[in-house]
Design a protein around this motif. Sequence first.
Motif, PDB file in Angstrom:
ATOM      1  N   LYS A   1       7.332  -5.341 -10.785  1.00 31.58           N
ATOM      2  CA  LYS A   1       7.949  -5.421 -12.274  1.00 31.58           C
ATOM      3  C   LYS A   1       6.085  -4.715 -12.739  1.00 31.58           C
ATOM      4  CE  LYS A   1       9.131  -7.195 -16.100  1.00 31.58           C
ATOM      5  NZ  LYS A   1      10.614  -7.980 -16.673  1.00 31.58           N
ATOM      6  N   LYS A   2       5.265  -5.896 -12.651  1.00 28.33           N
ATOM      7  CA  LYS A   2       4.217  -5.606 -12.696  1.00 28.33           C
ATOM      8  C   LYS A   2       3.647  -4.457 -12.058  1.00 28.33           C
ATOM      9  CE  LYS A   2      -0.426  -7.517 -12.200  1.00 28.33           C
ATOM     10  NZ  LYS A   2      -0.957  -8.915 -12.556  1.00 28.33           N
ATOM     11  N   GLN A   3       4.022  -3.825 -11.119  1.00 29.56           N
ATOM     12  CA  GLN A   3       2.866  -2.606 -10.857  1.00 29.56           C
ATOM     13  C   GLN A   3       4.089  -1.441 -11.044  1.00 29.56           C
ATOM     14  OE1 GLN A   3       0.975  -2.671  -8.283  1.00 29.56           O
ATOM     15  NE2 GLN A   3       0.116  -4.420  -9.000  1.00 29.56           N
ATOM     16  N   PHE A   4       5.122  -1.228 -11.347  1.00 27.27           N
ATOM     17  CA  PHE A   4       5.255  -0.671 -12.776  1.00 27.27           C
ATOM     18  C   PHE A   4       4.771  -0.060 -13.647  1.00 27.27           C
ATOM     19  CE2 PHE A   4      10.133  -0.902 -10.545  1.00 27.27           C
ATOM     20  CZ  PHE A   4       9.614  -0.139  -9.245  1.00 27.27           C
ATOM     21  N   GLU A   5       4.446  -1.027 -14.215  1.00 25.63           N
ATOM     22  CA  GLU A   5       4.141  -1.221 -15.885  1.00 25.63           C
ATOM     23  C   GLU A   5       2.267  -1.027 -15.591  1.00 25.63           C
ATOM     24  OE1 GLU A   5       4.367  -5.201 -17.015  1.00 25.63           O
ATOM     25  OE2 GLU A   5       6.541  -5.087 -17.485  1.00 25.63           O
ATOM     26  N   GLU A   6       1.297  -1.514 -14.327  1.00 23.97           N
ATOM     27  CA  GLU A   6       0.057  -0.928 -14.572  1.00 23.97           C
ATOM     28  C   GLU A   6       0.340   0.303 -13.741  1.00 23.97           C
ATOM     29  OE1 GLU A   6      -1.583  -4.179 -11.737  1.00 23.97           O
ATOM     30  OE2 GLU A   6      -1.221  -5.134 -13.094  1.00 23.97           O
ATOM     31  N   GLN A   7       0.998   0.575 -13.209  1.00 22.95           N
ATOM     32  CA  GLN A   7       0.784   1.843 -12.709  1.00 22.95           C
ATOM     33  C   GLN A   7       1.433   3.213 -13.467  1.00 22.95           C
ATOM     34  OE1 GLN A   7      -0.584   2.732  -9.936  1.00 22.95           O
ATOM     35  NE2 GLN A   7      -1.029   0.979  -9.144  1.00 22.95           N
TER      36      GLN A   7
ATOM     37  N   ARG B   1       0.701  -0.984  -0.052  1.00 18.64           N
ATOM     38  CA  ARG B   1       0.243  -0.246  -0.261  1.00 18.64           C
ATOM     39  C   ARG B   1       0.088   1.284   0.271  1.00 18.64           C
ATOM     40  NH1 ARG B   1      -3.532  -2.838   3.222  1.00 18.64           N
ATOM     41  NH2 ARG B   1      -2.262  -1.706   5.569  1.00 18.64           N
ATOM     42  N   ALA B   2       2.002   0.980   0.637  1.00 19.36           N
ATOM     43  CA  ALA B   2       3.078   2.615   1.059  1.00 19.36           C
ATOM     44  C   ALA B   2       3.282   2.672  -0.993  1.00 19.36           C
ATOM     45  CB  ALA B   2       3.943   2.178   1.797  1.00 19.36           C
ATOM     46  N   PHE B   3       3.428   1.728  -1.395  1.00 17.52           N
ATOM     47  CA  PHE B   3       3.722   1.673  -3.132  1.00 17.52           C
ATOM     48  C   PHE B   3       2.839   2.630  -3.429  1.00 17.52           C
ATOM     49  CE2 PHE B   3       3.784   0.437  -7.674  1.00 17.52           C
ATOM     50  CZ  PHE B   3       4.936   0.435  -7.849  1.00 17.52           C
ATOM     51  N   GLN B   4       1.867   2.377  -3.571  1.00 20.51           N
ATOM     52  CA  GLN B   4       0.222   2.344  -4.352  1.00 20.51           C
ATOM     53  C   GLN B   4       0.389   4.346  -3.622  1.00 20.51           C
ATOM     54  OE1 GLN B   4      -1.472   1.187  -6.216  1.00 20.51           O
ATOM     55  NE2 GLN B   4      -0.096  -1.041  -5.944  1.00 20.51           N
ATOM     56  N   VAL B   5       0.646   4.193  -2.706  1.00 19.65           N
ATOM     57  CA  VAL B   5       0.489   6.141  -1.426  1.00 19.65           C
ATOM     58  C   VAL B   5       1.794   6.918  -3.219  1.00 19.65           C
ATOM     59  CG1 VAL B   5       1.246   7.386   0.274  1.00 19.65           C
ATOM     60  CG2 VAL B   5      -0.471   5.043   0.496  1.00 19.65           C
TER      61      VAL B   5
ATOM     62  N   TYR C   1      12.953   1.055 -10.208  1.00 20.11           N
ATOM     63  CA  TYR C   1      13.410  -0.482 -10.224  1.00 20.11           C
ATOM     64  C   TYR C   1      13.107   0.019  -8.773  1.00 20.11           C
ATOM     65  CZ  TYR C   1      17.155   2.504  -8.601  1.00 20.11           C
ATOM     66  OH  TYR C   1      17.449   4.450  -8.004  1.00 20.11           O
ATOM     67  N   PHE C   2      13.727  -2.609  -8.765  1.00 20.48           N
ATOM     68  CA  PHE C   2      13.937  -2.340  -7.040  1.00 20.48           C
ATOM     69  C   PHE C   2      15.590  -3.001  -6.821  1.00 20.48           C
ATOM     70  CE2 PHE C   2      13.706  -6.846  -5.267  1.00 20.48           C
ATOM     71  CZ  PHE C   2      12.439  -6.779  -4.249  1.00 20.48           C
TER      72      PHE C   2
ATOM     73  N   ASP D   1       5.579  12.020 -14.768  1.00 20.66           N
ATOM     74  CA  ASP D   1       6.050  12.007 -15.996  1.00 20.66           C
ATOM     75  C   ASP D   1       7.701  12.240 -15.957  1.00 20.66           C
ATOM     76  OD1 ASP D   1       5.431  14.228 -14.692  1.00 20.66           O
ATOM     77  OD2 ASP D   1       5.923  15.101 -16.326  1.00 20.66           O
ATOM     78  N   ARG D   2       8.140  12.883 -14.239  1.00 20.86           N
ATOM     79  CA  ARG D   2       9.141  12.750 -14.038  1.00 20.86           C
ATOM     80  C   ARG D   2       9.926  12.110 -12.660  1.00 20.86           C
ATOM     81  NH1 ARG D   2       8.196  19.085 -12.314  1.00 20.86           N
ATOM     82  NH2 ARG D   2       7.942  18.182  -9.999  1.00 20.86           N
ATOM     83  N   ASP D   3       9.358  11.842 -11.815  1.00 24.74           N
ATOM     84  CA  ASP D   3      10.009  10.779 -10.568  1.00 24.74           C
ATOM     85  C   ASP D   3      10.369   9.663 -11.385  1.00 24.74           C
ATOM     86  OD1 ASP D   3      10.168  13.047  -9.493  1.00 24.74           O
ATOM     87  OD2 ASP D   3       7.945  13.028  -8.610  1.00 24.74           O
ATOM     88  N   GLN D   4      11.311   9.115 -10.370  1.00 27.37           N
ATOM     89  CA  GLN D   4      11.315   7.803 -10.611  1.00 27.37           C
ATOM     90  C   GLN D   4      10.864   7.483  -8.940  1.00 27.37           C
ATOM     91  OE1 GLN D   4      15.171   6.552 -11.496  1.00 27.37           O
ATOM     92  NE2 GLN D   4      14.674   6.184 -13.458  1.00 27.37           N
ATOM     93  N   VAL D   5      10.108   6.095  -8.992  1.00 25.10           N
ATOM     94  CA  VAL D   5      10.196   5.690  -7.267  1.00 25.10           C
ATOM     95  C   VAL D   5      11.540   4.059  -7.362  1.00 25.10           C
ATOM     96  CG1 VAL D   5       8.604   3.534  -6.459  1.00 25.10           C
ATOM     97  CG2 VAL D   5       7.932   4.901  -8.222  1.00 25.10           C
ATOM     98  N   HIS D   6      11.913   4.057  -6.312  1.00 23.94           N
ATOM     99  CA  HIS D   6      12.942   3.720  -6.208  1.00 23.94           C
ATOM    100  C   HIS D   6      12.397   2.690  -5.183  1.00 23.94           C
ATOM    101  CE1 HIS D   6      16.946   5.792  -7.367  1.00 23.94           C
ATOM    102  NE2 HIS D   6      15.557   6.325  -7.302  1.00 23.94           N
ATOM    103  N   VAL D   7      12.254   1.194  -5.211  1.00 23.29           N
ATOM    104  CA  VAL D   7      11.441   0.343  -4.284  1.00 23.29           C
ATOM    105  C   VAL D   7      12.990  -0.725  -3.379  1.00 23.29           C
ATOM    106  CG1 VAL D   7       9.808  -1.931  -3.870  1.00 23.29           C
ATOM    107  CG2 VAL D   7       9.455   0.078  -4.996  1.00 23.29           C
TER     108      VAL D   7
END
Length: 123
Positions: free
Chosen positions: A51-57, A11-15, A62-63, A23-29
């Motif tokens: 990986k699936k969540q990156f595509e869906e969202q 859920r933290a990832f979803q938030v 990267y992980f 369009d400009r930020d990256q998520v570091h998991v």
Amino acid sequence: VCVDGSEKSKRAFQVTCRTMWKDRDQVHVIISKNVDEQQGTFLEDLRGYFKKQFEEQQVSGYFEVMDKFETTYKTIARYLEDLETDPAFVVVATHGAGNRSALLGSVSEELIQNCKYNIIVTR
């Protein structure tokens, strides 16, 4: 986003995805390596999930698996120190296991008290 495979960390990832500029930020998991050692194929399963969540969202990122450095907080702090640019914010889920608060977990509490970055704590 600091994850341990729990539903709260997912859920933290979803938030994060709802809060970021896609369009400009990256998520570091990030995850501590010792989690995988305790749970067999857990790390690969979690990598596939994100990986699936990156595509869906429709977010880029990267992980990253980190070697645990003394405590979970210190592992996260070391990761943040090694980044080339400062993060806009750090997202962590709480499990409510902190000593001083029934609402914050020990890692989220320590991040809030000691980290120089903005911290978003999710439940």
